[in-house]
Design a protein around this motif. Structure first.
Motif, PDB file in Angstrom:
ATOM      1  N   ILE A  75      -4.504  -3.192 -44.889  1.00 20.16           N
ATOM      2  CA  ILE A  75      -4.800  -4.622 -45.047  1.00 20.16           C
ATOM      3  C   ILE A  75      -6.209  -4.939 -44.574  1.00 20.16           C
ATOM      4  CG2 ILE A  75      -4.218  -6.926 -44.198  1.00 20.16           C
ATOM      5  CD1 ILE A  75      -1.287  -6.001 -44.195  1.00 20.16           C
ATOM      6  N   TRP A  76      -6.584  -4.431 -43.414  1.00 20.23           N
ATOM      7  CA  TRP A  76      -7.927  -4.723 -42.901  1.00 20.23           C
ATOM      8  C   TRP A  76      -9.012  -4.105 -43.784  1.00 20.23           C
ATOM      9  CZ3 TRP A  76      -5.614  -3.833 -37.489  1.00 20.23           C
ATOM     10  CH2 TRP A  76      -5.338  -5.068 -36.888  1.00 20.23           C
ATOM     11  N   ARG A  77      -8.767  -2.924 -44.308  1.00 18.75           N
ATOM     12  CA  ARG A  77      -9.744  -2.312 -45.208  1.00 18.75           C
ATOM     13  C   ARG A  77      -9.913  -3.153 -46.476  1.00 18.75           C
ATOM     14  NH1 ARG A  77     -11.904   2.494 -44.719  1.00 18.75           N
ATOM     15  NH2 ARG A  77     -11.305   3.911 -43.046  1.00 18.75           N
ATOM     16  N   GLU A  78      -8.810  -3.677 -46.988  1.00 17.90           N
ATOM     17  CA  GLU A  78      -8.894  -4.534 -48.180  1.00 17.90           C
ATOM     18  C   GLU A  78      -9.663  -5.814 -47.876  1.00 17.90           C
ATOM     19  OE1 GLU A  78      -4.839  -5.038 -49.279  1.00 17.90           O
ATOM     20  OE2 GLU A  78      -4.702  -3.101 -50.320  1.00 17.90           O
ATOM     21  N   LEU A  79      -9.487  -6.359 -46.664  1.00 16.69           N
ATOM     22  CA  LEU A  79     -10.249  -7.546 -46.282  1.00 16.69           C
ATOM     23  C   LEU A  79     -11.742  -7.244 -46.235  1.00 16.69           C
ATOM     24  CD1 LEU A  79      -8.095  -9.192 -43.451  1.00 16.69           C
ATOM     25  CD2 LEU A  79      -8.474 -10.034 -45.764  1.00 16.69           C
ATOM     26  N   LEU A  80     -12.095  -6.067 -45.729  1.00 19.34           N
ATOM     27  CA  LEU A  80     -13.512  -5.709 -45.653  1.00 19.34           C
ATOM     28  C   LEU A  80     -14.105  -5.447 -47.033  1.00 19.34           C
ATOM     29  CD1 LEU A  80     -13.756  -3.424 -42.475  1.00 19.34           C
ATOM     30  CD2 LEU A  80     -14.514  -5.788 -42.758  1.00 19.34           C
ATOM     31  N   GLU A  81     -13.285  -5.029 -47.973  1.00 20.75           N
ATOM     32  CA  GLU A  81     -13.786  -4.874 -49.340  1.00 20.75           C
ATOM     33  C   GLU A  81     -14.189  -6.221 -49.929  1.00 20.75           C
ATOM     34  OE1 GLU A  81     -10.844  -2.851 -51.601  1.00 20.75           O
ATOM     35  OE2 GLU A  81     -11.084  -0.931 -50.553  1.00 20.75           O
ATOM     36  N   ARG A  82     -13.494  -7.284 -49.515  1.00 22.80           N
ATOM     37  CA  ARG A  82     -13.843  -8.624 -49.980  1.00 22.80           C
ATOM     38  C   ARG A  82     -15.017  -9.204 -49.192  1.00 22.80           C
ATOM     39  NH1 ARG A  82      -8.025 -11.614 -49.651  1.00 22.80           N
ATOM     40  NH2 ARG A  82      -6.705  -9.870 -50.312  1.00 22.80           N
ATOM     41  N   ASP A  83     -15.025  -8.911 -47.876  1.00 16.26           N
ATOM     42  CA  ASP A  83     -16.050  -9.489 -47.005  1.00 16.26           C
ATOM     43  C   ASP A  83     -16.379  -8.477 -45.917  1.00 16.26           C
ATOM     44  OD1 ASP A  83     -17.697 -10.904 -45.326  1.00 16.26           O
ATOM     45  OD2 ASP A  83     -16.197 -12.413 -44.755  1.00 16.26           O
ATOM     46  N   ARG A  84     -17.521  -7.807 -46.043  1.00 19.45           N
ATOM     47  CA  ARG A  84     -17.894  -6.752 -45.092  1.00 19.45           C
ATOM     48  C   ARG A  84     -18.180  -7.294 -43.697  1.00 19.45           C
ATOM     49  NH1 ARG A  84     -18.998  -1.917 -47.024  1.00 19.45           N
ATOM     50  NH2 ARG A  84     -20.431  -1.453 -45.330  1.00 19.45           N
ATOM     51  N   ARG A  85     -18.302  -8.623 -43.560  1.00 14.53           N
ATOM     52  CA  ARG A  85     -18.598  -9.227 -42.262  1.00 14.53           C
ATOM     53  C   ARG A  85     -17.370  -9.933 -41.666  1.00 14.53           C
ATOM     54  NH1 ARG A  85     -23.827 -10.394 -40.975  1.00 14.53           N
ATOM     55  NH2 ARG A  85     -23.303 -12.508 -40.293  1.00 14.53           N
ATOM     56  N   HIS A  86     -16.195  -9.596 -42.123  1.00 13.21           N
ATOM     57  CA  HIS A  86     -14.981 -10.236 -41.623  1.00 13.21           C
ATOM     58  C   HIS A  86     -14.727  -9.755 -40.187  1.00 13.21           C
ATOM     59  CE1 HIS A  86     -10.834 -11.524 -41.184  1.00 13.21           C
ATOM     60  NE2 HIS A  86     -10.935 -12.199 -42.316  1.00 13.21           N
ATOM     61  N   VAL A  87     -14.934 -10.644 -39.219  1.00 11.80           N
ATOM     62  CA  VAL A  87     -14.844 -10.271 -37.804  1.00 11.80           C
ATOM     63  C   VAL A  87     -13.437  -9.812 -37.429  1.00 11.80           C
ATOM     64  CG1 VAL A  87     -15.044 -11.117 -35.438  1.00 11.80           C
ATOM     65  CG2 VAL A  87     -16.768 -11.741 -37.134  1.00 11.80           C
ATOM     66  N   GLY A  88     -12.429 -10.514 -37.937  1.00 13.82           N
ATOM     67  CA  GLY A  88     -11.059 -10.138 -37.604  1.00 13.82           C
ATOM     68  C   GLY A  88     -10.714  -8.732 -38.053  1.00 13.82           C
ATOM     69  N   ALA A  89     -11.112  -8.390 -39.270  1.00 12.38           N
ATOM     70  CA  ALA A  89     -10.831  -7.052 -39.796  1.00 12.38           C
ATOM     71  C   ALA A  89     -11.617  -5.985 -39.034  1.00 12.38           C
ATOM     72  CB  ALA A  89     -11.168  -6.997 -41.279  1.00 12.38           C
ATOM     73  N   LEU A  90     -12.885  -6.269 -38.738  1.00 12.02           N
ATOM     74  CA  LEU A  90     -13.706  -5.307 -37.999  1.00 12.02           C
ATOM     75  C   LEU A  90     -13.136  -5.069 -36.599  1.00 12.02           C
ATOM     76  CD1 LEU A  90     -17.240  -6.586 -39.038  1.00 12.02           C
ATOM     77  CD2 LEU A  90     -16.257  -4.359 -39.629  1.00 12.02           C
ATOM     78  N   THR A  91     -12.737  -6.166 -35.929  1.00 17.40           N
ATOM     79  CA  THR A  91     -12.180  -6.042 -34.583  1.00 17.40           C
ATOM     80  C   THR A  91     -10.826  -5.335 -34.619  1.00 17.40           C
ATOM     81  OG1 THR A  91     -13.274  -8.108 -33.974  1.00 17.40           O
ATOM     82  CG2 THR A  91     -11.545  -7.313 -32.500  1.00 17.40           C
ATOM     83  N   GLY A  92     -10.007  -5.704 -35.602  1.00 15.38           N
ATOM     84  CA  GLY A  92      -8.695  -5.076 -35.717  1.00 15.38           C
ATOM     85  C   GLY A  92      -8.788  -3.580 -35.948  1.00 15.38           C
ATOM     86  N   LEU A  93      -9.674  -3.176 -36.854  1.00 10.22           N
ATOM     87  CA  LEU A  93      -9.842  -1.751 -37.109  1.00 10.22           C
ATOM     88  C   LEU A  93     -10.416  -1.033 -35.893  1.00 10.22           C
ATOM     89  CD1 LEU A  93     -11.128  -1.777 -40.793  1.00 10.22           C
ATOM     90  CD2 LEU A  93      -8.982  -0.788 -39.961  1.00 10.22           C
ATOM     91  N   GLY A  94     -11.271  -1.725 -35.141  1.00 11.22           N
ATOM     92  CA  GLY A  94     -11.796  -1.123 -33.924  1.00 11.22           C
ATOM     93  C   GLY A  94     -10.677  -0.784 -32.953  1.00 11.22           C
ATOM     94  N   GLY A  95      -9.776  -1.735 -32.751  1.00  3.37           N
ATOM     95  CA  GLY A  95      -8.646  -1.478 -31.865  1.00  3.37           C
ATOM     96  C   GLY A  95      -7.706  -0.419 -32.402  1.00  3.37           C
ATOM     97  N   LEU A  96      -7.500  -0.432 -33.704  1.00  3.36           N
ATOM     98  CA  LEU A  96      -6.603   0.544 -34.331  1.00  3.36           C
ATOM     99  C   LEU A  96      -7.144   1.959 -34.192  1.00  3.36           C
ATOM    100  CD1 LEU A  96      -4.839   0.143 -37.745  1.00  3.36           C
ATOM    101  CD2 LEU A  96      -6.115   2.222 -37.252  1.00  3.36           C
ATOM    102  N   TYR A  97      -8.436   2.136 -34.477  1.00  2.62           N
ATOM    103  CA  TYR A  97      -9.010   3.480 -34.368  1.00  2.62           C
ATOM    104  C   TYR A  97      -9.056   3.955 -32.915  1.00  2.62           C
ATOM    105  CZ  TYR A  97     -10.383   3.067 -39.252  1.00  2.62           C
ATOM    106  OH  TYR A  97     -10.371   2.922 -40.621  1.00  2.62           O
ATOM    107  N   ALA A  98      -9.252   3.022 -31.980  1.00  2.00           N
ATOM    108  CA  ALA A  98      -9.217   3.397 -30.569  1.00  2.00           C
ATOM    109  C   ALA A  98      -7.831   3.896 -30.193  1.00  2.00           C
ATOM    110  CB  ALA A  98      -9.607   2.203 -29.701  1.00  2.00           C
TER     111      ALA A  98
END
Length: 267
Positions: A75-98
């Protein structure tokens, strides 16, 4: 969160199920640990607003809390495909990868989120947590254990029975072992955060105000859970021979130590 705030959100949602109130309601339910209800609200809202980015962001956070990392990542990757600056998706993926131990990817996403919104406290705190976790992961097991014991050095049980975590379940310091000597620090941190959310939800529901500490008597040990500040949780575990009053005093000394250490991390 005060119970009347949740009641107000529920009332608004029930009056108008098609309103955008479902986004805030799903997030409130998530933070209180009511994940099944949060999923239902989020999915119902998405039926009405199938392109709403904020709704997908909340839904991904719910999935992450449930433990469905793959769907949350999609879901977060799909959000970034629409908007590469989506803060929620970037932050969420950061926590997920951690959580997966991929700190390079985690830091990359969180630093991108910070560049988009340098003033977002959630991003700043997440970046601090992941940087500390990445630094800890670089050392070998011996140096990591030494670092864990440094935080509460000098306190009874510092090397095996004191754990500091954040409200998201990320271990910040200390070390927790089972009676058999097995380390359980990281999974215990996640469980401690869940217990704290449930305690907050119950206290709010009963109108008791913020909880201060929890004491648990188990067959093999006594546990004391407290909150050194509004962002952290402290679990102190000692054997049954330690009286409850002494355990509470030890926990308060550990909390004072934790507050000092946390203050140093911010500076």
């Amino acid at each position: 969160m005060m119970i009347d705030e949740l009641t107000s959100l529920v009332d608004e949602y029930l009056r108008s199920p098609r309103s955008l109130a479902f986004v805030d309601l799903a997030e409130r339910l998530r933070t209180e640990g009511r994940l099944e209800a949060a999923v239902r609200v989020a999915l119902t809202g998405l039926e009405h607003y199938p392109t709403l980015s904020a709704a997908y962001d909340v839904y991904a956070r719910i999935l992450l809390d449930i433990g469905d990392l793959d769907r949350a990542e999609t879901i977060w990757r799909e959000l970034l495909e629409r908007d590469r600056r989506h803060v929620g998706a970037l932050t969420g993926l950061g926590g997920l990868y951690a959580r997966k131990g991929d700190y390079d990817s985690a830091l990359d996403h969180l630093e991108r989120a910070l560049s988009v919104d340098p003033a977002d406290p959630a991003v700043v705190q997440a970046l601090m947590r992941v940087r500390r976790a990445a630094e800890d992961a670089e050392g070998d097991a011996t140096s990591a254990q030494a670092s864990e014991q440094t935080l509460f050095r000098g306190l009874d049980g510092a090397g095996r029975g004191m754990l500091l975590a954040d409200r998201h379940g990320q271990m910040l310091g200390g070390r927790l072992e089972t009676p058999a000597g097995d380390e359980v620090s990281e999974p215990a941190a996640a469980h401690v955060a869940s217990v704290a959310r449930e305690a907050t939800r119950t206290a709010d529901m009963l109108g008791l105000g913020p909880w201060l500490w929890l004491t648990i008597e188990a067959a093999a040990a006594n546990l004391h859970l407290s909150a050194p500040d509004d962002q952290s949780l402290l679990l102190v575990v000692r054997d049954r021979s330690m009286p409850a009053g002494r355990l509470a005093r030890l926990a308060e000394r550990a909390a004072e130590t934790a507050r000092g250490w946390l203050g140093e991390q911010i500076l």
